[in-house]
Write an enzyme that holds these catalytic residues in place. Structure first.
Site, mmCIF file in Angstrom:
data_model
loop_
_atom_site.group_PDB
_atom_site.id
_atom_site.type_symbol
_atom_site.label_atom_id
_atom_site.label_comp_id
_atom_site.label_asym_id
_atom_site.label_seq_id
_atom_site.Cartn_x
_atom_site.Cartn_y
_atom_site.Cartn_z
ATOM 1 N N ARG A 1 0.867 -1.185 0.000
ATOM 2 C CA ARG A 1 0.000 0.000 0.000
ATOM 3 C C ARG A 1 0.900 1.231 0.000
ATOM 4 O O ARG A 1 1.071 1.872 1.033
ATOM 5 C CB ARG A 1 -0.908 -0.007 1.226
ATOM 6 N N ASN B 1 6.084 -10.222 -3.796
ATOM 7 C CA ASN B 1 5.239 -10.170 -2.599
ATOM 8 C C ASN B 1 5.442 -11.442 -1.789
ATOM 9 O O ASN B 1 4.916 -12.506 -2.119
ATOM 10 C CB ASN B 1 3.772 -10.012 -2.987
ATOM 11 N N ASP C 1 4.875 -13.005 13.938
ATOM 12 C CA ASP C 1 5.327 -12.198 15.077
ATOM 13 C C ASP C 1 5.216 -12.959 16.389
ATOM 14 O O ASP C 1 6.137 -12.940 17.217
ATOM 15 C CB ASP C 1 4.560 -10.872 15.143
#
Length: 651
Positions: free
Chosen positions: A195, A253, A392
């Site tokens: 983005r 990506n 994470d």
């Protein structure tokens, strides 16, 4: 015989001594590396609703403080405000627990007439006055207040209030500092983007503060989107502010794990910085958070992961998450014990919220903002190749296994859209939620977790099927099957999994969205018919009865009319199994309100996916022990810099 042995000044029980502070005028400037947390105020372009995060102002007063600049505030006559605010109070208990800092010094410049008072809080939220000083000066005068961190083991903050009579008072260049030696360390700040326009705004904010940029060695952007960031309006302005510290790396990506993994790789192998910080691209940044995380890591008694808290991007005065943990018994993250969620500082300030004063123990922090000392990455490795979701949480667990804890630091925060406003539990991301949860559990949970995963997985499958979310169940089953193939294909899946999942979802009507329910014929049923089914069942017997009724309904043929015309228009908040399970069709809104999907009941698909789920979860339980061994054996290779380098630069 009476014991007359003198007590040490800091012995337990000397609570009065622990509150002693000192105030002194005429202090000199402090070195940048001695600053722990600056006193800051809203930026000029910030919306008004962020103000309660910086200043606690009584609503009854007609006149309020004027923000002159980011570091300067003017209080008019006959006013009182408090800096017991999210961004300006000092989270003393976290510094007491995790750092070598024993005493903090509030330093600031004052001018005018009034009074300044310093307070602290106890773990239960009670306030304690520490020290105060009248101010009367036509010129800028320096003040300092020293506060011991001794009584803050379990919780508490430090702050100051300002009061004026018949003249105004101005403060500038305030900061919570230390007189203890602190090393200088620079940080690599990196993000990954698909983005670019949102990422550019974060870069502009980062580059606007010279003191922030002074500790930043390099800014890395792993550019993974179809439109490259240098092609987007505003990039040149952002690049100019950051200068030659900006490094944009274009790559395929590879998801968040591949993007942030690239940032970590570059930060360790192509930089000399002592720290690496990752931030999301779709955030609003409080740039002072970079300085605070940097200072906290420098002051820590051992290397720690320093995470930032998440504020709500769509409701700026709300703290969305205060701290999170991974529940190893369930293989999923959740709010940490005692953590406050979705707290609105505009309605209830820090001083009036007792739960905000206890120190929260986190075991992981999301990568919307997270700082890693170099040593932690060097010993822990890079992220798992998971694309998105659980990279994470798994990383913090792995680092914790090496003795490196995670601290979620209040006052170091960004604004981000909450997960509750996304469809990421039911759209294509459901694949990564499911597969990666299994990987995390295989690596870090006890073997018994398989029982909870199988039980919860079957229950969740039934809920999705009763809600006519067939595409969700389909991608979840693919996730389970791919997990059971073992870890050998994980790196390849960085490029292949998302296209495969999107192709799979094309076969299901519930995965197709249109802008509005107006795109479909009007519903056949009166909305009143749904009222009696909207209350969620609580009693186990009632839940079982309603589930059985919905199950039988879903095995019957739907009405012919329902396939062309929805029975109801159902908002996202009401789209629950106990309502949808009794319908033949419905339009259902997305969580963010951006569109609707026309869900149609299909008994054949219901049976096929249900049987597939039963078979997959049975096999998962049977093969869990073998799969745990395979994933644990593969972990070093999956997280090594050498393996990731081949992904970043395929030959």
């Amino acid at each position: 015989m009476t014991d007359r042995t003198p007590r040490e000044p800091n012995a337990a029980g000397e609570s009065k001594l622990s509150d002693v502070t000192s105030v002194r005028a005429g202090t000199s400037d402090v070195a940048p590396e001695q600053v722990l947390q600056r006193i800051v105020f809203p930026r000029g372009q910030d919306p008004l609703d962020v103000r309660p995060l910086y200043i606690d102002e009584p609503e009854a007063l007609a006149s309020t403080a004027t923000v002159v600049s980011r570091r300067n505030l003017r209080l008019p006559a006959h006013s009182k405000i408090s800096l017991a605010s999210y961004f300006n109070a000092f989270p003393a208990s976290y510094w007491k627990r995790w750092t070598k800092i024993e005493e903090v010094v509030l330093r600031l410049q004052v001018k005018g007439s009034g009074r300044l008072d310093v307070y602290r809080s106890k773990v239960n939220g009670d306030s304690v006055h520490l020290q105060g000083s009248p101010v009367s000066s036509e010129d800028w005068t320096a003040l300092e207040f020293k506060v011991s961190l001794q009584p803050f083991e379990d919780g508490g903050w430090i702050w100051f209030d300002l009061f004026t009579n018949d003249a105004e008072l101005e403060i500038s260049d305030g900061a919570w500092t230390t007189e203890q030696p602190m090393p200088r360390q620079q940080v690599v700040v990196g993000t990954t983007t698909i983005r670019p326009s949102e990422c550019i705004e974060a870069l502009k904010t980062l580059g606007e503060d010279p003191q922030v940029m002074a500790v930043v060695e390099r800014v890395i952007v792993a550019d993974q989107g179809p439109q490259k960031i240098h092609e987007v309006e505003g990039f040149d302005e952002a690049a100019k502010a950051i200068g030659d510290k900006l490094h944009v790396i274009e790559q395929d990506n590879l998801g968040g794990s591949g993007g942030f993994g690239r940032v970590m790789y570059e930060g360790i192998h192509n930089s000399t910085a002592a720290q690496v910080m990752v931030i999301d691209d779709d955030i609003a940044l409080e740039p002072d958070g970079v300085l605070r995380a940097n200072a906290f890591a420098r002051a820590a008694t051992q290397p720690v992961i320093v995470g930032g808290q998440m504020l709500n991007l769509q409701a700026r005065s709300r703290l969305h998450t205060m701290g999170e943990v991974v529940d190893l018994g369930q293989g999923i993250w959740r709010a940490a014990p005692g953590a406050v969620t979705d707290h609105d500082f505009a309605k209830k300030p820090l001083r009036k919220t007792k739960k905000l004063h206890q120190r929260i123990h986190s075991t992981y922090n999301g990568w919307w903002m997270c700082l890693f000392p170099r040593e932690i990455i060097e010993r822990t490795g890079l992220p798992l190749p998971l694309f998105i979701k659980h990279d994470d949480s798994e990383y913090s667990l792995r680092a914790g296994g090496h003795g490196y804890p995670t601290v979620t630091l209040p006052g170091a925060a960004i604004w981000h859209m909450p997960w509750t406003d996304k469809n990421d539990a039911t759209d294509w991301t459901a694949y990564f939620h499911t597969r990666n949860r299994l990987i995390l559990a295989a690596l870090h949970s006890p073997e018994e977790v398989k029982n909870n995963i199988v039980k919860q997985g079957l229950k969740l499958t039934l809920r999705h099927l009763l809600s006519m979310e067939y595409s969700t169940v389909a991608v979840q089953q693919k996730a389970i099957e791919d997990f059971m193939k073992g870890p050998s294909g994980l790196f390849d899946s960085l490029r292949s999994a998302l296209p495969e999942v999107r192709e799979l979802r094309k076969d299901y009507a519930d995965a197709t969205t249109l802008p509005s329910a107006r795109e479909f014929p009007p519903p056949t049923a009166d909305p009143i018919m749904a009222e009696g089914m909207l209350n969620p069942p609580v009693n186990p017997a009632v839940i079982a009865a309603r589930a059985s009724k919905a199950l039988l309904h879903n095995l019957k043929e739907p009405s012919h009319e329902a396939s062309d015309r929805p029975q109801l228009n159902v908002p996202a908040a009401a789209a629950r199994w106990f309502l949808l399970g009794n319908l033949d069709s419905a339009t259902v809104s997305n969580a963010d309100g951006s569109g609707v999907a026309f869900r149609r009941r299909d008994p054949e698909t219901f049976r096929r996916l249900g049987l597939e789920a039963l078979a997959n979860y049975k096999r998962l339980g049977q093969e869990w022990a073998r799969l745990r061994e395979e994933y644990r054996a593969a972990l070093p290779e999956l997280t090594s810099a050498e393996s990731w380098k081949q992904v970043f630069d395929p030959q």
